[in-house]
Write a protein that holds these residues in place. Structure first.
Motif, mmCIF file in Angstrom:
data_model
loop_
_atom_site.group_PDB
_atom_site.id
_atom_site.type_symbol
_atom_site.label_atom_id
_atom_site.label_comp_id
_atom_site.label_asym_id
_atom_site.label_seq_id
_atom_site.Cartn_x
_atom_site.Cartn_y
_atom_site.Cartn_z
ATOM 1 N N PRO A 194 -7.230 64.372 -13.536
ATOM 2 C CA PRO A 194 -6.758 63.475 -14.898
ATOM 3 C C PRO A 194 -8.492 63.711 -16.282
ATOM 4 N N ASP A 195 -9.082 64.126 -15.296
ATOM 5 C CA ASP A 195 -10.688 63.923 -16.061
ATOM 6 C C ASP A 195 -11.174 65.482 -16.375
ATOM 7 N N CYS A 196 -10.897 66.114 -16.226
ATOM 8 C CA CYS A 196 -11.035 67.608 -16.338
ATOM 9 C C CYS A 196 -9.861 67.594 -17.442
ATOM 10 N N LEU A 197 -8.543 67.478 -17.604
ATOM 11 C CA LEU A 197 -7.062 67.351 -18.328
ATOM 12 C C LEU A 197 -7.829 66.572 -19.735
ATOM 13 N N ALA A 198 -8.004 65.135 -19.584
ATOM 14 C CA ALA A 198 -8.546 64.909 -21.155
ATOM 15 C C ALA A 198 -9.593 65.510 -21.256
ATOM 16 N N SER A 199 -10.615 65.403 -21.022
ATOM 17 C CA SER A 199 -11.888 66.646 -21.245
ATOM 18 C C SER A 199 -11.032 67.164 -22.310
ATOM 19 N N ALA A 200 -10.464 68.242 -21.600
ATOM 20 C CA ALA A 200 -9.660 70.030 -22.211
ATOM 21 C C ALA A 200 -9.273 69.419 -23.549
ATOM 22 N N LEU A 201 -8.231 68.124 -23.680
ATOM 23 C CA LEU A 201 -7.555 67.515 -24.428
ATOM 24 C C LEU A 201 -8.218 66.618 -25.550
ATOM 25 N N SER B 125 -0.479 69.825 -8.491
ATOM 26 C CA SER B 125 0.317 69.059 -7.551
ATOM 27 C C SER B 125 -0.030 68.022 -6.847
ATOM 28 N N HIS B 126 -1.263 67.357 -7.551
ATOM 29 C CA HIS B 126 -0.816 65.965 -7.501
ATOM 30 C C HIS B 126 0.236 65.605 -8.419
ATOM 31 N N GLN B 127 0.915 64.150 -7.459
ATOM 32 C CA GLN B 127 2.178 63.768 -8.233
ATOM 33 C C GLN B 127 1.325 62.655 -9.802
ATOM 34 N N GLN B 128 0.135 61.898 -9.374
ATOM 35 C CA GLN B 128 0.150 61.606 -10.594
ATOM 36 C C GLN B 128 -0.759 62.602 -11.862
ATOM 37 N N ASN B 129 -0.236 63.704 -11.479
ATOM 38 C CA ASN B 129 -1.412 64.573 -12.292
ATOM 39 C C ASN B 129 -0.512 65.108 -13.353
ATOM 40 N N ARG B 130 0.723 65.643 -12.582
ATOM 41 C CA ARG B 130 2.000 66.228 -13.093
ATOM 42 C C ARG B 130 2.436 65.314 -13.841
ATOM 43 N N ALA B 131 2.326 63.716 -13.666
ATOM 44 C CA ALA B 131 3.114 62.837 -14.342
ATOM 45 C C ALA B 131 1.953 62.865 -15.756
ATOM 46 N N PHE B 132 0.581 63.171 -15.208
ATOM 47 C CA PHE B 132 -0.224 62.992 -16.781
ATOM 48 C C PHE B 132 0.537 63.776 -17.432
ATOM 49 N N VAL B 133 0.559 65.355 -16.952
ATOM 50 C CA VAL B 133 0.245 66.045 -17.559
ATOM 51 C C VAL B 133 2.006 66.256 -18.792
ATOM 52 N N ASN B 134 3.486 65.867 -18.087
ATOM 53 C CA ASN B 134 4.470 64.821 -18.910
ATOM 54 C C ASN B 134 4.757 64.111 -19.986
ATOM 55 N N MET B 135 4.279 62.972 -19.184
ATOM 56 C CA MET B 135 4.187 61.693 -19.966
ATOM 57 C C MET B 135 3.603 62.343 -21.513
ATOM 58 N N ASP C 72 -2.049 53.706 -24.912
ATOM 59 C CA ASP C 72 -0.467 52.698 -24.607
ATOM 60 C C ASP C 72 -0.508 52.281 -23.177
ATOM 61 N N LEU C 73 -1.305 51.081 -22.415
ATOM 62 C CA LEU C 73 -0.852 50.133 -21.558
ATOM 63 C C LEU C 73 0.588 50.787 -20.649
ATOM 64 N N GLU C 74 1.827 50.180 -21.435
ATOM 65 C CA GLU C 74 2.652 50.279 -20.689
ATOM 66 C C GLU C 74 2.945 51.809 -19.754
ATOM 67 N N SER C 75 2.066 52.869 -20.984
ATOM 68 C CA SER C 75 1.957 54.861 -20.132
ATOM 69 C C SER C 75 1.521 54.687 -18.899
ATOM 70 N N LEU C 76 -0.248 53.765 -19.314
ATOM 71 C CA LEU C 76 -1.201 54.024 -17.417
ATOM 72 C C LEU C 76 -0.053 52.961 -16.321
ATOM 73 N N GLU C 77 0.816 52.241 -16.799
ATOM 74 C CA GLU C 77 1.480 51.457 -15.609
ATOM 75 C C GLU C 77 2.654 52.462 -15.005
ATOM 76 N N GLN C 78 2.960 53.229 -16.108
ATOM 77 C CA GLN C 78 4.108 53.993 -15.249
ATOM 78 C C GLN C 78 3.498 55.348 -14.771
ATOM 79 N N LEU C 79 1.859 55.898 -15.186
ATOM 80 C CA LEU C 79 1.057 57.200 -14.429
ATOM 81 C C LEU C 79 1.072 55.941 -13.475
#
Length: 338
Positions: free
Chosen positions: A27-34, A57-67, A186-193
């Motif tokens: 997430p640090d890398c992806l958010a920085s790229a964003l 492959s990390h489940q949170q990272n996949r959800a991060f990209v998709n959500m 969006d705190l609801e999205s954070l909870e889902q992640l």
């Protein structure tokens, strides 16, 4: 002129930008790229591609990209050389933790890892910061680039996952950055992640690490076996740090055609990045921070037949040498316990 102003000025003169993430981006890398993409768009850059190597492959990272609907492209499908401007985020060199062609040179590097000499027209490497996302929050504020809910959510999640959740040497800058993006996130999205489920493969890898762990003093070494999920290694290392009396962990396993390493330490006396360099630098690419590090070693270093089908035998052979090198680098004696 500040780094943020230099970057904005440089981007105002280009039409296309490749934002290159390290392999298996977190997430640090992806958010920085964003964030880099947002800054480029604010400078009227029409074509911006976020590029990564390895896998997500990390489940949170996949959800991060998709959500968050992050448009990422694999390096195998993109010719980085076709872009007018190339930036590396959360890493410094293509031969360190990136599968991008080593001939590709960066026009800008923004990072917080201590990866040695960096040669780029714009270089902002702050090893005293806990996250690259922190640097980009400062850029966005200085350049007065409007924060979208999507970007604020990405940055806040990255700051927590990189430092704040684990209290891994966060600086005051991480807390200030989190406070700056919090109102827009969006705190609801954070909870889902945070609720993203483990995959069966990750559970299997962590289970094997628990069974194979070898302890010497306050350190553990464990094998996750062969896995298709590179991110299972840091998750196994994090889990084993919960063992009573343990403060340094190395998890290793076979991923593809290489041995992957992931290390964690909560011992202030141990710089686990330097420990991996001492133990494995001559064998492959390793590096990292005081408290977290990783690396990759070709199978051929340890095996006469790197294509051997008997993975258990191979891992047994590899494991003894990895354990010895790691424990010796930590200067631990030979008293072992499970």
């Amino acid at each position: 002129m500040s780094h943020a102003a230099e970057l904005a000025d440089a981007l105002s003169d280009v039409d296309s930008v490749a934002v290159v993430c390290h392999d298996n981006p977190d997430p640090d890398c992806l958010a920085s790229a964003l964030a880099f993409e947002r800054i480029a768009r604010a400078q009227s850059v029409g074509d911006v591609a976020i590029i990564y190597g390895g896998e997500i492959s990390h489940q949170q990272n996949r959800a991060f990209v998709n959500m968050l609907d992050i448009d990422v492209r694999h390096g195998e499908d993109v010719d980085v050389g076709e872009y007018e401007y190339v930036a590396f985020v959360d890493h410094s060199r293509p031969d360190g933790n990136s599968a991008i062609d080593r001939q590709v040179s960066a026009d800008a590097v923004v990072d917080h890892h201590p990866n040695g000499r960096v040669d780029a027209p714009i270089t902002d490497v702050r090893t005293d910061y806990g996250a690259t996302a922190t640097i980009f929050v400062e850029y966005l504020l200085e350049l007065d680039v409007e924060l979208t809910t999507r970007l604020a959510t990405a940055l806040l999640f990255a700051l927590h996952r990189e430092r704040l959740d684990f209290i891994r040497d966060p600086t005051i800058c991480e807390y200030e950055a989190a406070l700056a993006v919090y109102p827009t996130a969006d705190l609801e999205s954070l909870e889902q992640l945070y609720g993203s489920a483990f995959t069966p493969a990750t559970i299997d890898a962590i289970g094997r690490a628990i069974r194979t762990r070898e302890r010497r003093g306050s350190a553990l070494v464990a094998s996750v076996g062969r896995t298709a999920e590179t991110d299972a290694l840091p998750q196994a290392a994090d889990y084993l740090l919960n063992v009573e009396g343990v403060n340094s962990v190395l998890a290793y396993g076979v991923v593809g055609d290489a041995i992957r390493l992931s290390a964690r330490s909560i011992d202030p006396r141990v710089n686990v990045g330097e420990t991996l360099l001492d133990a494995f630098d001559e064998l492959g690419g390793v590096g990292g921070h005081h408290d977290m590090a990783g690396g990759r070693i070709d199978l051929g270093i340890f095996a006469d037949d790197p294509d051997a089908e008997d993975v258990d035998e191979l891992l047994s052979f590899v494991g003894r040498r990895i354990e010895r090198r790691f424990f010796e680098a930590l200067r631990l004696d030979g008293n072992e316990e499970r």
